[in-house]
Design a protein around this motif. Sequence first.
Motif: not given
Length: 170
Positions: A24, A26, A28
């Motif tokens: 991801l 992000s 995460d």
Amino acid sequence: MILRRELARDREAVRAVHAAAFALLSGDVPGEARLVDALREDGDVVPGLSLVAELGGEVVGHVVCSRGDIEGRPALGLGPLGVVPARQRRGVGQALMHGVLAAADALVEPCVALLGDVGYYGRFGFLPAHQVGVRPPDPGWGAHFQIRRLTAWTDDVAGQFHYAPAFDRL
């Protein structure tokens, strides 16, 4: 390439495979990596149906089947299937798919269900589940929810498919 069943010592490598394969932006931990952990914790991984692909002693791919059902009758849910990006499109995923389907058939399982691309999984004998009277957990999945009938399949299997509970917690 060697395909083999996953061993306890492979857990971190398997998590790393899914973290890389489904990374991801992000940073995460992707749901697929968390899902494998949760399936193990719940005891829903079917013994012998968690396979790794190894190249040069390194785990580069993983696939798992967990216990599901179709209106109370045994069925398997496949996923996730992941391959590290550097080894994608080189036959690792294909080998894992053939391996897990053969192992499931040898265990006298009736079918394997998954959510995925119809064009890709069709080459492994998957077909839209509605064609054989099986409904997805989410009606919006349509033809992307697919079934691969195995030798133990009987034509009286019909109804809604239910994944292991860990899928609902994603």
